[in-house]
Every structure is written in structure tokens, then in C-alpha cells.
Write a protein that holds these residues in place. Structure first.
Motif, PDB file in Angstrom:
ATOM      1  N   ALA A  90      35.419 168.115 -76.593  1.00  0.00           N
ATOM      2  CA  ALA A  90      34.979 169.468 -76.264  1.00  0.00           C
ATOM      3  C   ALA A  90      36.041 170.226 -75.464  1.00  0.00           C
ATOM      4  O   ALA A  90      36.144 171.438 -75.563  1.00  0.00           O
ATOM      5  N   GLN A  91      36.835 169.556 -74.671  1.00  0.00           N
ATOM      6  CA  GLN A  91      37.957 170.148 -73.927  1.00  0.00           C
ATOM      7  C   GLN A  91      37.599 171.433 -73.194  1.00  0.00           C
ATOM      8  O   GLN A  91      38.258 172.455 -73.346  1.00  0.00           O
ATOM      9  N   GLY A  92      36.551 171.395 -72.382  1.00  0.00           N
ATOM     10  CA  GLY A  92      36.228 172.554 -71.561  1.00  0.00           C
ATOM     11  C   GLY A  92      35.544 173.685 -72.291  1.00  0.00           C
ATOM     12  O   GLY A  92      35.523 174.809 -71.799  1.00  0.00           O
ATOM     13  N   MET A  93      34.995 173.409 -73.461  1.00  0.00           N
ATOM     14  CA  MET A  93      34.281 174.434 -74.216  1.00  0.00           C
ATOM     15  C   MET A  93      32.848 173.986 -74.434  1.00  0.00           C
ATOM     16  O   MET A  93      32.547 172.801 -74.423  1.00  0.00           O
ATOM     17  N   GLU A  94      31.979 174.960 -74.646  1.00  0.00           N
ATOM     18  CA  GLU A  94      30.596 174.687 -74.981  1.00  0.00           C
ATOM     19  C   GLU A  94      30.406 175.028 -76.455  1.00  0.00           C
ATOM     20  O   GLU A  94      30.878 176.062 -76.924  1.00  0.00           O
ATOM     21  N   TYR A  95      29.717 174.149 -77.183  1.00  0.00           N
ATOM     22  CA  TYR A  95      29.491 174.378 -78.612  1.00  0.00           C
ATOM     23  C   TYR A  95      28.005 174.532 -78.878  1.00  0.00           C
ATOM     24  O   TYR A  95      27.191 173.750 -78.405  1.00  0.00           O
ATOM     25  N   LEU A  96      27.682 175.560 -79.637  1.00  0.00           N
ATOM     26  CA  LEU A  96      26.304 175.859 -79.993  1.00  0.00           C
ATOM     27  C   LEU A  96      26.177 175.913 -81.508  1.00  0.00           C
ATOM     28  O   LEU A  96      27.156 176.170 -82.214  1.00  0.00           O
ATOM     29  N   TRP A  97      24.961 175.693 -81.985  1.00  0.00           N
ATOM     30  CA  TRP A  97      24.685 175.758 -83.414  1.00  0.00           C
ATOM     31  C   TRP A  97      24.111 177.128 -83.742  1.00  0.00           C
ATOM     32  O   TRP A  97      23.142 177.579 -83.131  1.00  0.00           O
ATOM     33  N   HIS A  98      24.693 177.831 -84.707  1.00  0.00           N
ATOM     34  CA  HIS A  98      24.206 179.124 -85.173  1.00  0.00           C
ATOM     35  C   HIS A  98      23.474 178.860 -86.482  1.00  0.00           C
ATOM     36  O   HIS A  98      24.093 178.795 -87.551  1.00  0.00           O
ATOM     37  N   ALA A  99      22.169 178.684 -86.384  1.00  0.00           N
ATOM     38  CA  ALA A  99      21.370 178.281 -87.544  1.00  0.00           C
ATOM     39  C   ALA A  99      21.409 179.317 -88.666  1.00  0.00           C
ATOM     40  O   ALA A  99      21.440 178.950 -89.845  1.00  0.00           O
ATOM     41  N   ASP A 100      21.406 180.605 -88.329  1.00  0.00           N
ATOM     42  CA  ASP A 100      21.412 181.642 -89.362  1.00  0.00           C
ATOM     43  C   ASP A 100      22.680 181.600 -90.208  1.00  0.00           C
ATOM     44  O   ASP A 100      22.660 181.895 -91.399  1.00  0.00           O
ATOM     45  N   GLN A 101      23.801 181.234 -89.586  1.00  0.00           N
ATOM     46  CA  GLN A 101      25.071 181.195 -90.308  1.00  0.00           C
ATOM     47  C   GLN A 101      25.472 179.786 -90.732  1.00  0.00           C
ATOM     48  O   GLN A 101      26.456 179.629 -91.455  1.00  0.00           O
ATOM     49  N   GLY A 102      24.728 178.766 -90.306  1.00  0.00           N
ATOM     50  CA  GLY A 102      25.052 177.392 -90.690  1.00  0.00           C
ATOM     51  C   GLY A 102      26.423 176.959 -90.183  1.00  0.00           C
ATOM     52  O   GLY A 102      27.201 176.337 -90.900  1.00  0.00           O
ATOM     53  N   ARG A 103      26.715 177.287 -88.929  1.00  0.00           N
ATOM     54  CA  ARG A 103      28.012 176.946 -88.350  1.00  0.00           C
ATOM     55  C   ARG A 103      27.866 176.721 -86.848  1.00  0.00           C
ATOM     56  O   ARG A 103      26.913 177.165 -86.240  1.00  0.00           O
ATOM     57  N   HIS A 104      28.861 176.053 -86.307  1.00  0.00           N
ATOM     58  CA  HIS A 104      28.954 175.907 -84.860  1.00  0.00           C
ATOM     59  C   HIS A 104      29.796 177.038 -84.296  1.00  0.00           C
ATOM     60  O   HIS A 104      30.679 177.573 -84.979  1.00  0.00           O
ATOM     61  N   VAL A 105      29.512 177.364 -83.038  1.00  0.00           N
ATOM     62  CA  VAL A 105      30.247 178.394 -82.318  1.00  0.00           C
ATOM     63  C   VAL A 105      30.694 177.778 -80.997  1.00  0.00           C
ATOM     64  O   VAL A 105      29.879 177.223 -80.263  1.00  0.00           O
ATOM     65  N   GLY A 106      31.999 177.843 -80.734  1.00  0.00           N
ATOM     66  CA  GLY A 106      32.532 177.338 -79.472  1.00  0.00           C
ATOM     67  C   GLY A 106      32.741 178.492 -78.515  1.00  0.00           C
ATOM     68  O   GLY A 106      33.171 179.574 -78.923  1.00  0.00           O
ATOM     69  N   MET A 107      32.422 178.261 -77.240  1.00  0.00           N
ATOM     70  CA  MET A 107      32.595 179.311 -76.236  1.00  0.00           C
ATOM     71  C   MET A 107      33.410 178.770 -75.075  1.00  0.00           C
ATOM     72  O   MET A 107      33.211 177.650 -74.628  1.00  0.00           O
ATOM     73  N   ARG A 108      34.329 179.616 -74.597  1.00  0.00           N
ATOM     74  CA  ARG A 108      35.184 179.244 -73.477  1.00  0.00           C
ATOM     75  C   ARG A 108      35.345 180.444 -72.563  1.00  0.00           C
ATOM     76  O   ARG A 108      35.550 181.561 -73.042  1.00  0.00           O
ATOM     77  N   THR A 109      35.230 180.222 -71.271  1.00  0.00           N
ATOM     78  CA  THR A 109      35.501 181.277 -70.309  1.00  0.00           C
ATOM     79  C   THR A 109      36.752 180.898 -69.524  1.00  0.00           C
ATOM     80  O   THR A 109      36.941 179.744 -69.153  1.00  0.00           O
ATOM     81  N   VAL A 110      37.608 181.888 -69.305  1.00  0.00           N
ATOM     82  CA  VAL A 110      38.849 181.698 -68.560  1.00  0.00           C
ATOM     83  C   VAL A 110      38.827 182.697 -67.403  1.00  0.00           C
ATOM     84  O   VAL A 110      38.695 183.901 -67.642  1.00  0.00           O
ATOM     85  N   PRO A 111      38.948 182.219 -66.159  1.00  0.00           N
ATOM     86  CA  PRO A 111      38.955 183.155 -65.030  1.00  0.00           C
ATOM     87  C   PRO A 111      40.103 184.159 -65.150  1.00  0.00           C
ATOM     88  O   PRO A 111      41.226 183.793 -65.510  1.00  0.00           O
ATOM     89  N   VAL A 112      39.802 185.412 -64.848  1.00  0.00           N
ATOM     90  CA  VAL A 112      40.820 186.462 -64.933  1.00  0.00           C
ATOM     91  C   VAL A 112      42.008 186.115 -64.042  1.00  0.00           C
ATOM     92  O   VAL A 112      43.154 186.371 -64.396  1.00  0.00           O
ATOM     93  N   ALA A 113      41.751 185.502 -62.907  1.00  0.00           N
ATOM     94  CA  ALA A 113      42.827 185.139 -61.979  1.00  0.00           C
ATOM     95  C   ALA A 113      43.809 184.146 -62.593  1.00  0.00           C
ATOM     96  O   ALA A 113      44.952 184.047 -62.149  1.00  0.00           O
ATOM     97  N   ALA A 114      43.390 183.414 -63.624  1.00  0.00           N
ATOM     98  CA  ALA A 114      44.260 182.428 -64.284  1.00  0.00           C
ATOM     99  C   ALA A 114      45.133 183.073 -65.362  1.00  0.00           C
ATOM    100  O   ALA A 114      45.870 182.369 -66.050  1.00  0.00           O
ATOM    101  N   LEU A 115      45.048 184.383 -65.507  1.00  0.00           N
ATOM    102  CA  LEU A 115      45.786 185.109 -66.546  1.00  0.00           C
ATOM    103  C   LEU A 115      46.772 186.071 -65.883  1.00  0.00           C
ATOM    104  O   LEU A 115      46.451 187.237 -65.655  1.00  0.00           O
ATOM    105  N   PRO A 116      47.991 185.607 -65.591  1.00  0.00           N
ATOM    106  CA  PRO A 116      48.945 186.449 -64.866  1.00  0.00           C
ATOM    107  C   PRO A 116      49.601 187.544 -65.702  1.00  0.00           C
ATOM    108  O   PRO A 116      50.100 188.527 -65.158  1.00  0.00           O
TER     109      PRO A 116
END
Length: 146
Positions: A90-116
């Protein structure tokens, strides 16, 4: 002069604010030929993975990157509690199942402070796509036979 002022004078530097990150996303969306709405969403395709990137300002300031994995139909659904895929995959991501589309969706949040700077935003999007592709690939080896 302090470090924050020095950093913001460098071309492509971000100042850690949601306003600057939102402005960058708006510019990138417009470069794709799409119209940026009130909250810009940058959509990019990396082979079979589509990423959608926006900002999330609840409980902190984050870049929210969503990776839509290739459709795999109902046969691709395996309950998250099955343990079929390790947390390492998973490497720091959350994965959800999108039943309507028959696919998984991965979500990741990155703190703005970590983006110089601007390249770090693109790197975060690419890394998310790579992580999602690796996770999807690891799942394929664990799916039950049809």
C-alpha cells in the motif's frame, strides 16, 4: 532575509500556502486545455492509471492525489480484511473499491509543507501513480482463480 522569503523568490518555489498550491494547480489544469473550476482538479493519465489531483484543506493543508486503477469488474474485488495484499504494497496510500466502476481507487495525501517547489508536486503525482500501479500488480497475483 529569512529562508521563507529566499525560497519564494526562486522561480517555481512554493511558499507552503494553499493559495500558491491552488494557483499552481489552476495553471497546470489550464495547460491541459481544460477549464479550472473554483477548486482546480488536475487529471493526468500514466498508462492505465488516471490521477486526479486537488487540494484538501480539512484538518491541515494537503495535496490530495487520487489514482483510478484499471477496471477489473466484480471479480477484482477482494475484501480489504482478506490480507491478500500486504501493508508494504500500500505504501502510504488508502485503497477503496468503486463498485459502480468495478475498479479500485487509491488515495494519497501529501502535506503542503512537504512540497517546496513545482517539481515536487509533479513528483508526488508520479510517485502516487507508480505506487498504485505496484499495488494493483501485487493484487493480480493474489486474486482467486475465476
Amino acid at each position: 532575509m529569512n529562508n521563507r522569503q529566499e525560497t519564494t523568490n526562486i522561480p517555481g518555489a512554493l511558499d507552503g500556502s494553499m493559495a500558491r498550491l491552488t494557483g499552481l494547480l489552476r495553471e497546470l489544469v489550464e495547460l491541459t486545455g481544460e477549464e479550472a473550476g473554483a477548486v482546480p482538479v488536475l487529471e493526468l493519465r500514466f498508462e492505465d492509471i488516471v490521477t486526479r489531483t486537488s487540494v484538501l484543506a480539512s484538518d491541515g493543508n494537503y495535496l490530495l492525489i487520487t489514482a483510478l486503477l484499471p477496471p477489473c469488474g466484480d471479480a477484482g474485488y477482494v475484501a480489504q480484511s482478506s490480507g491478500a495484499v500486504s501493508l508494504q504494497a500500500a505504501q502510504g496510500m488508502e485503497y477503496l473499491w468503486h463498485a459502480d466502476q468495478g475498479r479500485h481507487v487509491g488515495m494519497r495525501t501529501v502535506p503542503v509543507a512537504a512540497l517546496p517547489d513545482e517539481p515536487s508536486v509533479m513528483d508526488a503525482i508520479l510517485t502516487t501513480s507508480d505506487r498504485a500501479a505496484a499495488w494493483f500488480s501485487s493484487r493480480r497475483g493474489h486474486e482467486p482463480a475465476a
